[in-house]
Design an enzyme around this catalytic site. Structure first.
Site, short mmCIF file in Angstrom:
data_model
loop_
_atom_site.label_atom_id
_atom_site.label_comp_id
_atom_site.label_asym_id
_atom_site.label_seq_id
_atom_site.Cartn_x
_atom_site.Cartn_y
_atom_site.Cartn_z
N HIS A 18 0.42 -0.06 1.73
CA HIS A 18 0.45 1.39 1.52
C HIS A 18 1.29 2.09 2.58
O HIS A 18 1.27 1.71 3.76
CB HIS A 18 -0.96 1.98 1.43
CG HIS A 18 -1.74 2.06 2.70
ND1 HIS A 18 -1.71 3.16 3.53
CD2 HIS A 18 -2.60 1.18 3.29
CE1 HIS A 18 -2.53 2.96 4.56
NE2 HIS A 18 -3.07 1.77 4.44
N ASP A 38 -1.80 -4.69 5.07
CA ASP A 38 -2.34 -3.39 5.49
C ASP A 38 -2.92 -3.58 6.89
O ASP A 38 -4.00 -4.14 7.04
CB ASP A 38 -3.42 -2.96 4.48
CG ASP A 38 -3.97 -1.58 4.77
OD1 ASP A 38 -3.52 -0.94 5.74
OD2 ASP A 38 -4.86 -1.15 4.01
N GLU A 98 -3.28 5.49 -0.79
CA GLU A 98 -4.28 4.44 -0.56
C GLU A 98 -5.48 5.03 0.16
O GLU A 98 -6.64 4.70 -0.12
CB GLU A 98 -3.69 3.30 0.28
CG GLU A 98 -4.62 2.09 0.45
CD GLU A 98 -5.54 2.13 1.67
OE1 GLU A 98 -6.37 1.23 1.81
OE2 GLU A 98 -5.44 3.07 2.48
N ASP A 157 -1.72 1.67 10.80
CA ASP A 157 -2.27 1.79 9.44
C ASP A 157 -1.49 2.83 8.63
O ASP A 157 -1.80 3.99 8.67
CB ASP A 157 -3.75 2.18 9.53
CG ASP A 157 -4.41 2.27 8.16
OD1 ASP A 157 -3.83 1.79 7.19
OD2 ASP A 157 -5.52 2.83 8.09
#
Ligand code: DPN
Ligand code: ZN
Length: 309
Positions: free
Chosen positions: A112, A187, A158, A124
């Site tokens: 994502h 991820d 996401e 992240d």
């Protein structure tokens, strides 16, 4: 690295000597850490000039999509931006196909591209996004001609509940879904206090033992121990798993705490989160373990070359 390259080269020479008439298999490239770091710096800079984040519905998200897309377009990928609506805002998935290979036998890699609203989302998931981008660019740079068809994806929203990846999978016909033989998800790959987790095949509806083992084998080859983890519905592979597509992936840890045994095998600090800045404003380009970033990017290339050659 050097020793491994020599070993791999020797193995390739020996195997080509054994099968004198077989076409030579290109060894997987070493992905440049500096290139992945430069991509993370670019994502950080996009966040900086767009209110500090790259979140769904915010300008930093679309700017991230446009930047990744321009790099893929320049390398000759066929790109498509798929839009959807969620929470009153338009979201976007970026899908990139490498021309050629068996269209009925697709290997797909994804991660994502959106951050949470609280920060720039560099671990992240700038990390997975930048790593698969550099692996995609290496396909072009090395002249790799895979037998299988390669598809890369950067998912939107996401962080709002796997919205983009679910929208994509739902947009596929039954026949389209059956052509995707593997989906690998990345991820969070460079948590500052990293773990080396491989998605467990037994933890997913369609976790793939072959994908799990391929990822484990790479880490074994570089002398890094792994643990299996059940990511369940926490990332975008879940949409694929629910559709019956074999899935796998790796993860360097989020809010969970590193145990003493894990610090023993991986280094870092026990009693501390794998990523203390998970979903916070401090998830910046400083919130990265470069060794993990480097190993994971090389591992993605290694596994892709093996799966698709
Ligand atoms: N889904 C991730 C996030 O974006 O917040 C966190 C996560 C990634 C958790 C991978 C588990 C495994
Ligand atoms: Zn994430």
């Amino acid at each position: 690295m050097k020793l491994r390259t020599i070993t791999v080269t020797l193995a390739v020479l020996l195997s080509s000597a054994a099968t004198a008439n077989a076409a030579p298999q290109a060894a997987a490239p070493n992905i440049s850490l500096a290139a992945v770091q430069a991509d993370l710096a670019q994502l950080q800079s996009i966040a900086n000039s767009n209110g500090g984040n790259r979140a769904h519905g915010k300008p930093g998200y679309l700017a991230s999509v446009n930047w990744v897309k321009s790099k893929l377009d320049a390398a000759g990928f066929t790109t498509r931006v798929q839009s959807f609506t969620n929470s009153g805002a338009t979201g976007y998935n970026l899908i990139a196909d490498w021309p050629g290979g068996d269209a009925n036998n697709i290997v797909m890699l994804g991660g994502h591209l959106d951050s949470v609203a609280a920060g720039p989302g560099i671990n992240d998931n700038g990390t997975g996004s930048a790593s698969i981008l550099e692996v995609a660019l290496a396909v072009k740079a090395t002249g790799f001609t895979p037998t299988k068809h390669l598809r890369f994806a950067w998912w939107g929203a996401e962080e709002l509940g796997l919205v983009g990846s679910t929208y994509y999978v739902n947009s596929l016909s039954t026949s389209d879904k059956s052509k995707i033989k593997s989906y690998l998800n990345f991820d969070m790959t460079a948590s500052p206090n990293p773990g080396y987790f491989v998605y467990s095949a037994s933890g997913q509806p369609t976790g793939s033992a072959a994908l799990q083992q391929a990822l484990q084998a790479y880490f074994t080859s570089i002398g890094v121990q792994t643990e299996l983890t059940v990511v369940g519905g926490r990332s975008d592979h879940a949409a694929f798993a629910r559709a019956g597509i074999p899935v796998g992936g790796t993860f360097s840890g989020a809010e969970g705490t590193k145990t003493a045994a894990q610090a023993q095998k991986w280094g870092g600090t026990s009693g501390r989160a794998f990523d203390p800045c998970y979903h916070r404003a401090c998830d910046t380009s400083s919130n990265i373990d470069n060794t993990s970033l480097d190993r994971q990017a090389d591992g993605i290339a290694s596994v892709l070359w093996k799966l698709a050659a």
